[in-house]
Design a protein around this motif. Structure first.
Motif, PDB file in Angstrom:
ATOM      1  N   TYR A 141       0.850  -1.185   0.000  1.00 16.44           N
ATOM      2  CA  TYR A 141       0.000   0.000   0.000  1.00 16.44           C
ATOM      3  C   TYR A 141       0.884   1.234   0.000  1.00 16.44           C
ATOM      4  O   TYR A 141       2.010   1.207   0.515  1.00 16.44           O
ATOM      5  CB  TYR A 141      -0.921  -0.003   1.223  1.00 16.44           C
ATOM      6  CG  TYR A 141      -1.958   1.095   1.191  1.00 16.44           C
ATOM      7  CD1 TYR A 141      -3.016   1.051   0.292  1.00 16.44           C
ATOM      8  CD2 TYR A 141      -1.871   2.187   2.047  1.00 16.44           C
ATOM      9  CE1 TYR A 141      -3.958   2.053   0.245  1.00 16.44           C
ATOM     10  CE2 TYR A 141      -2.809   3.199   2.010  1.00 16.44           C
ATOM     11  CZ  TYR A 141      -3.857   3.129   1.104  1.00 16.44           C
ATOM     12  OH  TYR A 141      -4.785   4.140   1.061  1.00 16.44           O
ATOM     13  N   GLN A 157      -1.062  -0.439  -4.204  1.00 21.16           N
ATOM     14  CA  GLN A 157      -2.476  -0.101  -4.250  1.00 21.16           C
ATOM     15  C   GLN A 157      -2.692   1.275  -3.616  1.00 21.16           C
ATOM     16  O   GLN A 157      -2.065   1.617  -2.615  1.00 21.16           O
ATOM     17  CB  GLN A 157      -3.296  -1.175  -3.540  1.00 21.16           C
ATOM     18  CG  GLN A 157      -3.086  -2.553  -4.152  1.00 21.16           C
ATOM     19  CD  GLN A 157      -4.279  -3.463  -3.998  1.00 21.16           C
ATOM     20  OE1 GLN A 157      -5.115  -3.258  -3.134  1.00 21.16           O
ATOM     21  NE2 GLN A 157      -4.364  -4.465  -4.841  1.00 21.16           N
ATOM     22  N   PRO A 189      -5.749   4.933  -3.529  1.00 23.51           N
ATOM     23  CA  PRO A 189      -7.053   5.473  -3.911  1.00 23.51           C
ATOM     24  C   PRO A 189      -6.973   6.237  -5.231  1.00 23.51           C
ATOM     25  O   PRO A 189      -5.884   6.625  -5.670  1.00 23.51           O
ATOM     26  CB  PRO A 189      -7.409   6.397  -2.744  1.00 23.51           C
ATOM     27  CG  PRO A 189      -6.106   6.775  -2.144  1.00 23.51           C
ATOM     28  CD  PRO A 189      -5.208   5.584  -2.328  1.00 23.51           C
ATOM     29  N   HIS A 242     -10.138   1.810  -1.618  1.00 24.83           N
ATOM     30  CA  HIS A 242      -9.185   2.604  -0.845  1.00 24.83           C
ATOM     31  C   HIS A 242      -9.629   4.054  -0.697  1.00 24.83           C
ATOM     32  O   HIS A 242      -9.057   4.792   0.105  1.00 24.83           O
ATOM     33  CB  HIS A 242      -7.803   2.557  -1.493  1.00 24.83           C
ATOM     34  CG  HIS A 242      -7.156   1.207  -1.442  1.00 24.83           C
ATOM     35  ND1 HIS A 242      -6.845   0.574  -0.260  1.00 24.83           N
ATOM     36  CD2 HIS A 242      -6.763   0.367  -2.435  1.00 24.83           C
ATOM     37  CE1 HIS A 242      -6.283  -0.597  -0.522  1.00 24.83           C
ATOM     38  NE2 HIS A 242      -6.228  -0.749  -1.835  1.00 24.83           N
TER      39      HIS A 242
END
Length: 424
Positions: A154, A232, A234, A341
């Motif tokens: 992330y 990953q 948003p 996210h």
């Protein structure tokens, strides 16, 4: 037993010293240098003749580094069955009194191991006939066989990837990032003295997404191992369209770029200026009306929504309207993207433009500039609501001019009358 072991050790040491001294004088010793891969089979051939060998003088195969006797005459001394010898006569000449033979004695090692490297001597007792420098080499190979090809992380986290490889000679290990099929970037070169090359990333962001490869190479070849870093994050929405002012009936093309991982749910929405609390989902409306049950696109040249993937984490979406209706003006068009996210959006306000001819039709030129002799209007614009005031001001101006003319006539007659009174 102890005496026997001690005697054997002394004999081997003496033999080693003799052989070493013989090697130092290499003017008469033939030497072959052999480089061969692990797992292969090697044959070391030593040519002798019957004048050299007799019943009292036997052939000896010895590895010099550890003074280990491999074969003596036709007997294998070591227990390793991968070692054996072959004997063949390549020349035989016999006369009335004697015979002369040339014999090839070959030491053969199968399924070679790295530990088989060394200098082997073919000798008759202590006389070295030929030396063989056997160098076992090995292509690079990875030490860890099980590994994860996809590393999911992330945004903002730290990750490390370890690559371990061996070979002989030791391989050179380094990391690259694949940009595309033809382009790559070298990220890290590791020391050739180590079997480990570690790639570290700190405070990772979505630019680290991609394919990374660990490479290990020596002169025998190169091997590679691929890793995919899947960062990953948003969605991030950006507008590609700068134009926001349009005439009624103009063509409207709005474009958005969306960066997201995993893929976001991308939508175009419409928010009317008369109903700011509710959004109309244009994407849902388009897909419901202009896609059939088999998901084939129905041609539509009035308006459409298009979406395309530019790379693994970037998409572009386009909203097209052939003729902008009046109701869209002063309203908001929203490009929105959502994944698990987070979400992000950009708002575009559509502003109406007016043609200059329409402005002239609905506006009037006013603001008079008065001189002592003429009445002049300046070419400044004034709204229709001031038209009455303009007419009123113009009328007053004309009336004032008329009054001035009348007063001038009266003064003229008054002056004539006074003149006649005083002089007559």
């Amino acid at each position: 037993m102890i005496k026997r072991c001690l005697l054997t050790t002394i004999v081997l040491m003496v033999l080693y010293i003799i052989i070493t001294n013989s090697i130092n004088d290499e003017s008469f010793i033939s030497r072959d240098n052999i480089n061969i891969n692990v797992g292969k089979k090697v044959r070391m051939e030593c040519e002798l003749n019957n004048l050299t060998i007799n019943e009292n003088r036997k052939i000896l195969w010895l590895r010099i580094e550890d003074a280990e006797i491999v074969y003596y005459s036709n007997n294998r001394i070591i227990s390793d069955e991968r070692f054996y010898i072959e004997k063949r006569i390549i020349f035989n000449m016999i006369n009335n009194t004697s015979s002369y033979n040339i014999i090839i004695y070959s030491l053969i090692i199968e399924d070679l191991r790295l530990s088989d490297s060394g200098t082997y001597s073919c000798q008759i007792d202590n006389n070295i006939i030929k030396l063989f420098s056997l160098n076992i080499v090995e292509r690079p190979y990875f030490i860890i066989h099980e590994y994860s090809t996809i590393i999911r992380t992330y945004i903002g986290e730290n990750i490390s990837i370890i690559c371990q490889a061996k070979g002989k000679p030791k391989p050179f290990i380094y990391w690259i990032k694949r940009i595309d099929e033809n382009n790559q970037i070298i990220l890290k070169n590791c020391s050739i003295t180590s079997n480990i090359c570690q790639l570290n990333f700190f405070n990772i962001n979505y630019y680290y997404n991609g394919i990374y490869e660990c490479l290990a190479k020596n002169f025998l070849g190169t091997i590679g191992r691929f890793y995919q870093i899947d960062v990953q994050f948003p969605p991030n929405v950006s507008i590609l369209t700068n134009k926001t002012s349009y005439f009624i009936g103009d063509k409207l093309i709005l474009e958005c770029l969306i960066d997201a991982n995993p893929k976001a749910d991308i939508r175009w929405l419409y928010k009317s200026s008369y109903d700011i609390d509710h959004d109309k989902d244009l994407s849902q409306l388009f897909y419901r009306e202009y896609f059939d049950h088999n998901h084939f696109t129905i041609d539509n040249d009035i308006w459409y929504i298009k979406q395309e993937q530019l790379n693994a984490t970037r998409w572009k979406t386009t909203l097209f309207i052939k003729h902008i209706p009046r109701r869209l003006f002063n309203s908001k068009i929203i490009c929105r993207a959502i994944n698990h996210h987070g979400e992000n959006e950009q708002i575009i306000k559509i502003i109406e433009k007016y043609h200059s001819s329409n402005i002239d039709r609905h506006q009037i030129l006013t603001t008079p500039i008065i001189s002592t002799s003429t009445f002049i209007f300046n070419t400044n614009q004034i709204s229709l609501t001031n038209r009455t005031q303009i007419i009123f001001e113009k009328t007053n101006y004309i009336n004032n001019q008329s009054i001035k003319k009348k007063n001038s006539i009266y003064l003229y007659y008054l002056f004539i009358s006074l003149f006649l009174v005083f002089y007559l």
